[in-house]
Each structure stands twice: as C-alpha cells, then as structure tokens.
Design an enzyme around this catalytic site. Structure first.
Site, short mmCIF file in Angstrom:
data_model
loop_
_atom_site.label_atom_id
_atom_site.label_comp_id
_atom_site.label_asym_id
_atom_site.label_seq_id
_atom_site.Cartn_x
_atom_site.Cartn_y
_atom_site.Cartn_z
N LYS A 43 -3.23 16.71 -7.41
CA LYS A 43 -2.35 16.73 -8.57
C LYS A 43 -1.50 18.00 -8.61
CE LYS A 43 -3.31 12.69 -10.10
NZ LYS A 43 -2.29 11.62 -10.00
N SER A 97 -1.65 15.31 -13.65
CA SER A 97 -2.84 15.38 -14.49
C SER A 97 -3.01 16.81 -14.97
CB SER A 97 -4.08 14.96 -13.70
OG SER A 97 -5.28 15.27 -14.38
N TYR A 135 -9.34 16.24 -6.01
CA TYR A 135 -8.47 15.57 -6.99
C TYR A 135 -7.49 16.57 -7.60
CZ TYR A 135 -6.95 12.98 -11.11
OH TYR A 135 -6.19 12.37 -12.08
N ASP A 158 0.86 -1.17 0.00
CA ASP A 158 0.00 0.00 0.00
C ASP A 158 0.91 1.23 0.00
OD1 ASP A 158 -1.70 2.14 0.60
OD2 ASP A 158 -2.85 1.02 2.07
#
Length: 275
Positions: free
Chosen positions: A159, A142, A155, A61
């Site tokens: 990024k 991204s 999100y 993990d």
C-alpha cells in the site's frame, strides 16, 4: 444528486475487482449516475450478473498486463473513451515474519495484485488518457500504507507502493491525468479480512486501543447492536460500511475535470487504528 451537479453521466469508468462488495458498489453507483462501466474481475460467473447496456465485463487477472490492455481496448471500442480507472482489486494477508511458511504464497500473490495490478491498471489506460487529453486514475490504498506496523510488513509495503505509484503518476501527468489515492481504514464488510493469515497480526495496528476495538466489534456484531456505534450520524460510529467508502470514491470522480480530489483518508469517527 441533481442532474446539474452530476459530472459522471456519459463518462466511462473501469473498475477492477468489480464483483466484490466494494468493487460491485463502485460499478453500480457509477452506472446509476449514467456512467458507462468496464467491470473486471477473475470471477466470470459473478461478472455475468453485472453485464448490461452500459456495462462491459471482462474476466481479467490484474497480474496479466496483456489481458488488462486488451480489456481497455474493448472498453474504448465500445464506449469511445476511458475517463476513469479505479484500481480496486486487492488482498490483505496480514501475518508476522514468523508466519512465513504459511504466508509466503499469499504474500507473493499480494505483491502481484496490490502492486503489479495497480501498475498494470495504470499502464493499460495511460496512453488512451493521454491521447484523449484527460482522464482520472483512482488507486485504492489503505491507512496501512501510512506507516509500518508489525503484522503488516508485506501488505503495508504494497500500500505504501500504491501511494508512490499514485504521486509519481500525478507529477508526470499534470494537466492530463488526475490522480486520486484513497486510504480507507478497517471496513469489516469488504471481505478483505478473509485473507488474513494470522488473526493476531491485526493487533499491532490497534496498539493500546486493542481491547476497546474488540469490545466495540463484539457490540457491533451482536444481536442488538447499539445505534451509537452503528448509526452513521453518530459521532461514535465504530466501523464504516463498504457503501460509505464507495460514496467517497464516487464523490472524488464525480467532479468537474478541473477539480482533482487527490488524497482521501476515510475513517469511522470512532475507529481505533493508530496509523
């Protein structure tokens, strides 16, 4: 690629999120070019399929720093070095603030994987790369990290954090560690879309292009998709396949040590994202 231009032969590459479509492609493409590969993921059964003569697997993990370090030690013990670290593991729980009741747990996991996971990946290999005198870290960011848009607060923030982690590492490690930030646009085949909490949260990143985006998507996934939208040699290519982005990452790591491809944005030439 000819042997004369292949710099990956004999190098050791670690990939996180290695069993997903994109991560698996990275592991397979690097191995095909003669690299030793350390493949990490939390899916033990899928990882077992990657095990091989030049592949060390680890059910790890990315949120567990001790486990990340231990796996890095195993890779060094087996292959003698860590030349490239690709921090690929990530999730994309797009949602609006109004969705917080449904999204809170997924947002916490997103922070743990997308920020802490990248940080842990850097930490796990940093001292080894410094001591051996060279290395490369590749962080998958991204286009969502380029600018804030509604529906992607968490999100996009993760990024953007990846971008800062990358650039800070580059500045601190000049002459020892090359750093590459990869900013893909939307790639339907990666599986990231499966983590979206509210499908309407995709719309803000499309802005005025929303209707044409969904029209193209319907054509791409129809029974007879038009070549103009799906052929990579067409200027109207509407969406990238995971392999096309993986090829650009492989290009970035398959360079002489003195050449650093530091920042890549990879888009389909006809995509509709506004960031």
């Amino acid at each position: 690629m000819s042997a004369a231009t292949n710099h990956l032969g004999g190098r050791t590459v670690i990939v996180t999120g290695a069993v997903g479509g994109f991560g698996r492609l990275l592991a397979e493409k690097a191995s095909a070019l003669g690299a030793n590969v350390g493949a990490r993921d939390i899916d033990a059964d899928a990882l077992a399929e990657l095990a091989g003569e030049r592949v060390e697997i680890g059910t790890v993990d990315v949120g567990d720093l001790a486990a990340m370090r231990a796996f890095a030690d195993r890779v060094v013990a087996r292959f003698g070095a860590i030349d490239v670290m690709i921090n690929n593991a990530g999730v994309m729980p797009l949602a609006f603030y109004a969705d917080h009741e449904a999204a809170a747990d997924a947002w916490d996991r997103c922070i743990d994987i997308n920020i802490k996971g990248v940080l842990h990946g850097i930490i796990a290999v940093h001292d080894q790369m410094i001591s051996q005198g060279r290395g490369q870290v590749v962080n998958i960011s991204s286009v969502y990290g380029n600018a804030p848009v509604g529906g992607a607060a968490v999100y996009g923030a993760t990024k953007a954090a990846v971008n800062v982690l990358s650039e800070s590492l580059r500045q601190e490690s000049l002459g020892k560690i090359k750093v590459t930030t990869v900013r893909p646009t939307g790639v339907p085949g990666t599986g990231l879309a499966g983590g979206i909490i509210n499908v309407e949260a995709v719309n803000p990143v499309l802005g005025a292009n929303k209707d044409q985006f969904y029209d193209k998507l319907a054509q791409v996934f129809s029974e007879n998709p038009p070549a103009r939208l799906t052929d990579e040699d067409s200027i109207e290519l509407a969406a990238l396949a995971p392999g096309q982005i993986a090829d650009q990452v492989i290009h970035a790591i398959n360079q002489p040590w003195g050449v650093s491809i530091a920042d890549i944005t990879v888009r389909a030439s006809n995509d509709d994202y506004i960031v």
